[in-house]
Write a protein that holds these residues in place. Structure first.
Motif, PDB file in Angstrom:
ATOM      1  N   LEU A   6     -26.980  58.829  -2.042  1.00  0.00           N
ATOM      2  CA  LEU A   6     -27.976  59.074  -3.110  1.00  0.00           C
ATOM      3  C   LEU A   6     -27.966  60.672  -3.310  1.00  0.00           C
ATOM      4  N   HIS A   7     -27.785  61.413  -2.575  1.00  0.00           N
ATOM      5  CA  HIS A   7     -27.702  62.915  -3.101  1.00  0.00           C
ATOM      6  C   HIS A   7     -26.652  63.205  -3.884  1.00  0.00           C
ATOM      7  N   MET A   8     -25.654  62.422  -3.592  1.00  0.00           N
ATOM      8  CA  MET A   8     -24.313  62.737  -4.494  1.00  0.00           C
ATOM      9  C   MET A   8     -24.743  62.311  -5.830  1.00  0.00           C
ATOM     10  N   VAL A   9     -25.288  61.078  -6.072  1.00  0.00           N
ATOM     11  CA  VAL A   9     -25.563  60.418  -7.266  1.00  0.00           C
ATOM     12  C   VAL A   9     -26.648  61.231  -8.089  1.00  0.00           C
ATOM     13  N   THR A  53     -13.542  69.478  -1.653  1.00  0.00           N
ATOM     14  CA  THR A  53     -14.607  68.588  -1.270  1.00  0.00           C
ATOM     15  C   THR A  53     -15.405  69.496   0.145  1.00  0.00           C
ATOM     16  N   ALA A  54     -14.769  70.239   0.740  1.00  0.00           N
ATOM     17  CA  ALA A  54     -15.321  70.849   2.003  1.00  0.00           C
ATOM     18  C   ALA A  54     -16.364  71.765   1.648  1.00  0.00           C
ATOM     19  N   GLY A  55     -16.312  72.456   0.292  1.00  0.00           N
ATOM     20  CA  GLY A  55     -17.427  73.308  -0.224  1.00  0.00           C
ATOM     21  C   GLY A  55     -18.610  72.594  -0.535  1.00  0.00           C
ATOM     22  N   GLY A  56     -18.563  71.427  -0.999  1.00  0.00           N
ATOM     23  CA  GLY A  56     -19.724  70.747  -1.512  1.00  0.00           C
ATOM     24  C   GLY A  56     -20.365  70.378  -0.082  1.00  0.00           C
ATOM     25  N   THR A  57     -19.440  69.889   0.954  1.00  0.00           N
ATOM     26  CA  THR A  57     -20.330  69.460   1.977  1.00  0.00           C
ATOM     27  C   THR A  57     -20.969  70.699   2.841  1.00  0.00           C
ATOM     28  N   ALA A  58     -20.358  71.720   3.034  1.00  0.00           N
ATOM     29  CA  ALA A  58     -20.971  73.084   3.689  1.00  0.00           C
ATOM     30  C   ALA A  58     -22.055  73.196   2.653  1.00  0.00           C
ATOM     31  N   THR A  59     -22.031  73.372   1.505  1.00  0.00           N
ATOM     32  CA  THR A  59     -23.297  73.595   0.713  1.00  0.00           C
ATOM     33  C   THR A  59     -24.523  72.674   1.026  1.00  0.00           C
ATOM     34  N   THR A  60     -24.226  71.358   1.031  1.00  0.00           N
ATOM     35  CA  THR A  60     -25.434  70.328   1.376  1.00  0.00           C
ATOM     36  C   THR A  60     -25.840  70.590   2.796  1.00  0.00           C
ATOM     37  N   VAL A  61     -25.036  70.816   3.750  1.00  0.00           N
ATOM     38  CA  VAL A  61     -25.559  70.830   5.204  1.00  0.00           C
ATOM     39  C   VAL A  61     -26.353  72.194   5.155  1.00  0.00           C
ATOM     40  N   SER A  62     -25.842  73.268   4.687  1.00  0.00           N
ATOM     41  CA  SER A  62     -26.286  74.711   4.557  1.00  0.00           C
ATOM     42  C   SER A  62     -27.924  74.545   4.111  1.00  0.00           C
ATOM     43  N   MET A  63     -28.125  73.763   2.734  1.00  0.00           N
ATOM     44  CA  MET A  63     -29.320  73.598   2.185  1.00  0.00           C
ATOM     45  C   MET A  63     -30.069  72.903   3.270  1.00  0.00           C
ATOM     46  N   ASP A  64     -29.745  71.859   3.776  1.00  0.00           N
ATOM     47  CA  ASP A  64     -30.672  71.005   5.004  1.00  0.00           C
ATOM     48  C   ASP A  64     -30.954  72.142   6.097  1.00  0.00           C
ATOM     49  N   ILE A  82     -35.188  70.702   6.337  1.00  0.00           N
ATOM     50  CA  ILE A  82     -34.739  69.169   6.532  1.00  0.00           C
ATOM     51  C   ILE A  82     -34.109  68.889   7.752  1.00  0.00           C
ATOM     52  N   THR A  83     -33.238  69.687   8.286  1.00  0.00           N
ATOM     53  CA  THR A  83     -32.667  69.156   9.585  1.00  0.00           C
ATOM     54  C   THR A  83     -33.806  69.410  10.566  1.00  0.00           C
ATOM     55  N   ALA A  84     -34.509  70.574  10.720  1.00  0.00           N
ATOM     56  CA  ALA A  84     -35.534  70.697  11.593  1.00  0.00           C
ATOM     57  C   ALA A  84     -36.462  69.484  11.588  1.00  0.00           C
ATOM     58  N   ARG A  85     -36.926  68.889  10.537  1.00  0.00           N
ATOM     59  CA  ARG A  85     -37.490  67.923  10.447  1.00  0.00           C
ATOM     60  C   ARG A  85     -36.928  66.467  11.307  1.00  0.00           C
ATOM     61  N   ILE A 107     -23.029  74.753   8.780  1.00  0.00           N
ATOM     62  CA  ILE A 107     -24.073  74.832   9.929  1.00  0.00           C
ATOM     63  C   ILE A 107     -24.038  76.515  10.339  1.00  0.00           C
ATOM     64  N   ASN A 108     -22.554  76.998  10.451  1.00  0.00           N
ATOM     65  CA  ASN A 108     -22.503  78.606  10.555  1.00  0.00           C
ATOM     66  C   ASN A 108     -22.835  79.416   9.872  1.00  0.00           C
ATOM     67  N   ALA A 109     -23.010  78.930   8.388  1.00  0.00           N
ATOM     68  CA  ALA A 109     -23.302  79.936   7.487  1.00  0.00           C
ATOM     69  C   ALA A 109     -25.075  80.369   7.356  1.00  0.00           C
ATOM     70  N   LYS A 110     -25.100  81.394   7.292  1.00  0.00           N
ATOM     71  CA  LYS A 110     -26.455  82.069   7.285  1.00  0.00           C
ATOM     72  C   LYS A 110     -27.390  81.807   5.883  1.00  0.00           C
ATOM     73  N   SER A 111     -26.603  81.538   4.972  1.00  0.00           N
ATOM     74  CA  SER A 111     -26.961  81.089   3.771  1.00  0.00           C
ATOM     75  C   SER A 111     -26.194  80.015   2.977  1.00  0.00           C
ATOM     76  N   VAL A 112     -26.827  79.474   1.894  1.00  0.00           N
ATOM     77  CA  VAL A 112     -26.176  78.465   0.883  1.00  0.00           C
ATOM     78  C   VAL A 112     -24.958  79.281   0.313  1.00  0.00           C
ATOM     79  N   GLU A 113     -25.400  80.410  -0.263  1.00  0.00           N
ATOM     80  CA  GLU A 113     -24.229  81.217  -1.045  1.00  0.00           C
ATOM     81  C   GLU A 113     -22.957  81.472   0.010  1.00  0.00           C
ATOM     82  N   VAL A 114     -23.252  81.605   1.314  1.00  0.00           N
ATOM     83  CA  VAL A 114     -22.152  81.982   2.156  1.00  0.00           C
ATOM     84  C   VAL A 114     -21.271  80.715   2.299  1.00  0.00           C
TER      85      VAL A 114
END
Length: 284
Positions: free
Chosen positions: A38-41, A101-112, A117-120, A191-198
């Motif tokens: 759904l997030h992808m759509v 596609t790994a860039g998009g995955t890393a970005t969405t995981v970092s955003m969570d 969201i992940t803490a929730r 998960i390892n990145a400290k920010s979404v940009e990284v």
């Protein structure tokens, strides 16, 4: 005379957050997969970028440089250079598409991770493995869709694979396995990145590796000091196996090496991501 009364059986303890039965883990994974789809759509920008960029690279290389580069391939004359190079480079473009596609995955995981969201999720009765698996499965599906669309563009501009139905099935299975492996690396990087940009920049190394393999030129045309790395890095057997299945070029040990590298990458990505996830769960 004293009488004893039997105590009622103790009620089973509810599972702690993150500890679930196998059936619940599967159900949670499906739920998290639906969330990521759904997030992808709803936010198609990242998905479009992973498709548009490989298509632009394909069109640029084939129509601008293809004639000259194709004429340099063994057994190809100047007139058939562009068509020959399209056939040669297509497998490399498909692998770059999956790597992108790994860039998009890393970005969405970092955003969570950064938006809480992940803490929730950690406070809820949701399997921690399912949270990660949802990202991996969602990105795998996205990668398969992206590869299919890029391959369709290649066919439209003249790519003509000679694969049999069984070879097409093998190509589909290998593409799914490569996408699954790369997705675990993307999750770990996010998960390892400290920010979404990284997080959005870390997976760029994965899109460079096909360039340092046999994706665009034969490895034996490279300098001697680079040939060893180009021949034995993971993306070269990926590319050579897809190329061999689609076009009938010699496969050799490439299929076994491709599957072996996928297994190694999955193990590295899974262990790396779960260790980081558990460590950050303890800290929070």
């Amino acid at each position: 005379m004293t009488t004893t009364t039997a105590r009622p059986p103790a009620a089973p303890r509810p599972p702690a957050p993150g500890i679930r039965r196998p059936s619940h883990v599967v159900a949670d994974s499906i739920t998290m997969l639906n969330r990521n789809l759904l997030h992808m759509v709803r936010y198609p920008g990242l998905s479009l970028f992973t498709i548009v960029l490989p298509v632009v690279i394909l069109l640029l290389i084939v129509f601008v440089f293809g004639g000259t580069l194709g004429a340099g391939l063994p057994g190809v004359d100047a007139e058939g250079g562009r068509a020959a190079y399209l056939a040669y480079v297509m497998s490399g473009i498909l692998v770059i598409t999956m790597a992108g596609t790994a860039g998009g995955t890393a970005t969405t995981v970092s955003m969570d991770m950064t938006e809480g969201i992940t803490a929730r999720f950690r406070t809820m009765a949701i399997s921690r493995a399912a949270v990660l698996a949802g990202h991996v499965l969602g990105n795998t599906i996205q990668a398969i869709i992206a590869v299919s669309l890029v391959l369709g563009v290649g066919v439209l501009i003249g790519f003509r694979p000679t694969a049999s139905p069984l070879e097409w099935l093998a190509v589909a299975g290998l593409i799914a396995l490569i996408a699954y492996a790369i997705s675990w690396l993307g999750v770990a990087m996010g998960i390892n990145a400290k920010s979404v940009e990284v997080a959005s920049n870390l997976p760029l190394i994965l899109t460079v590796l096909p360039l340092l393999g046999s994706g665009f030129v034969p490895t034996d045309s490279m300098p001697a000091w680079l040939q060893g790395f180009a021949q034995y890095q993971p993306f070269t057997p990926f590319i050579e196996t897809i190329r061999g299945l689609l076009l009938g070029t010699p496969l050799g040990w490439n299929p076994a090496l491709a599957v072996g590298w996928c297994v190694v990458i999955v193990i590295i990505g899974y262990v790396w991501s779960t260790v980081l996830y558990e460590r950050k769960s303890v800290r929070s």
